[in-house]
Design an enzyme around this catalytic site. Structure first.
Site, short mmCIF file in Angstrom:
data_model
loop_
_atom_site.label_atom_id
_atom_site.label_comp_id
_atom_site.label_asym_id
_atom_site.label_seq_id
_atom_site.Cartn_x
_atom_site.Cartn_y
_atom_site.Cartn_z
N HIS A 203 39.79 33.69 42.54
CA HIS A 203 39.31 34.62 42.51
C HIS A 203 38.17 34.78 43.71
CE1 HIS A 203 36.31 37.40 40.60
NE2 HIS A 203 36.34 37.43 39.15
N GLU A 307 39.98 39.52 46.27
CA GLU A 307 41.14 38.29 45.06
C GLU A 307 42.68 38.79 45.54
OE1 GLU A 307 39.65 38.43 41.23
OE2 GLU A 307 37.51 38.92 42.24
#
Length: 350
Positions: A203, A307
């Site tokens: 992330h 991501e």
């Protein structure tokens, strides 16, 4: 690296959080080693971070650095050889378990998003990882001397909410050129013969000058699931992704290289990935930023999440099988033509 599960018979390593051997043993709190008449900074240092949490600092001789907290196996800083911060970390980030750290590179496992009884984005990002002093060999093409190996195994509480035994090994390395690489290896160690299934994401929060000056290239013409429209499937129409409002999309079947162009800083981030077919693009924009207690009201202007992920098609491992996923980040000066970066130079270049 490959997303194809690979069964091997390597014995489980013993996790020991006392020292770092990556590649040199560094006692906790040790910042330097004597060298001749001066003091030479070691490439790896284990020390205390915010709120006394253990962190590891990686340094390369040219000046680049990275910081990794054992809480979450979480990269919180990545600086180039000029000392410029390349990752976004919220000024309101809470470094206090069990709250995940807002910014840097949280690890989303065993799920991305929010499903069933598991907390959003899984539990790996808010568990204490151990330093893995005896990892199996990591396939690598880097000559990095600054790296650390971490390992996460489920606790009894984890097994109650996700009843599967696993070993998650994570290598974080910094190349001599300052590139940051994260390599994950997840193995099914269930003794009951049962497979398990998971989704995954790095992330990554990139630091940008102004979100309105940023464009993402490499995802044109691809299908995506729009999380703001009940995961409805659409096809990207623009020649690049630009930002004028909240964005939360999962791009499917993405290339191994994606470019994030920051016009104002004349900097381009290049994200390379293996074993991670999807890419999540997220910016909360003004309304959602104000609703998050651990995120500044105006900070959405200075961050963008892109991501590397495996979301659409969950990964299934049988006992003894292992999955590998890798993300490599580099930051390069931009070369502009008519006010825009020449995508051929970034996406086709080495």
């Amino acid at each position: 690296m490959s997303s194809t599960p690979q069964a091997t018979a390597a014995p489980a390593a013993t996790a020991a959080p006392a020292t770092v051997r990556a590649p040199a043993t560094v006692a906790p709190g040790s910042a330097a080693a004597a060298s001749g008449s001066g003091r030479e900074r070691l490439p790896i240092e284990l020390c205390k971070g915010i709120n006394g949490l253990d962190k590891i600092v990686l340094r390369e001789v040219r000046g680049s650095s990275a910081e990794v907290y054992l809480y979450g196996g979480h990269v919180t800083s990545w600086k180039n050889d000029h000392g410029e911060e390349l990752l976004f970390l919220s000024s309101k980030a809470i470094f206090k378990p069990p709250k995940a750290i807002r910014g840097g590179i949280p690890i989303c496992f065993p799920q991305f998003s929010n499903h069933g009884s598991l907390e959003q984005h899984g539990f790996a990002r808010n568990r204490i990882w151990s330093i893995d002093n005896d990892p199996p060999p990591f396939p690598t093409s880097t000559s990095a001397k600054a790296f650390v190996d971490l390992i996460l195994k489920p606790t009894e509480e984890d097994l109650k909410i996700w009843p599967h035994s696993f070993e998650f090994r994570l290598r974080i390395s910094l190349s001599p050129a300052g590139d940051l690489m994260l390599t994950s290896r997840i193995r099914n160690t269930n003794a009951d013969g049962k497979p398990f299934t998971f989704t995954f994401a790095y992330h990554t929060y990139f630091s940008v000058s102004d979100i309105s000056e940023v464009r993402v290239e490499g995802l044109e013409t691809l299908d995506y699931l729009d999380n703001l429209q009940n995961k409805e499937r659409f096809t990207e129409q623009g020649d690049a992704i630009t930002f004028e409002a909240e964005v939360d999309k999962i791009y499917l079947g993405t290339p191994t290289k994606i470019a994030i162009l920051d016009h104002e800083k004349k900097r381009t981030f290049v994200l390379r990935k293996d074993g991670l077919p999807d890419a999540v693009v997220w910016n909360p924009w003004e309304k959602k930023a104000k609703a998050m207690a651990d995120f500044g009201d105006e900070e959405y202007k200075h961050m963008l999440c892109v991501e590397a992920a495996a979301v659409e098609k969950p990964i299934t491992l049988k006992p003894g099988e292992e999955w590998r996923g890798r993300q490599e980040l580099s930051a390069v000066p931009s070369s502009y033509c008519s006010g825009q970066l020449d995508p051929r130079r970034v996406l086709l270049g080495s």
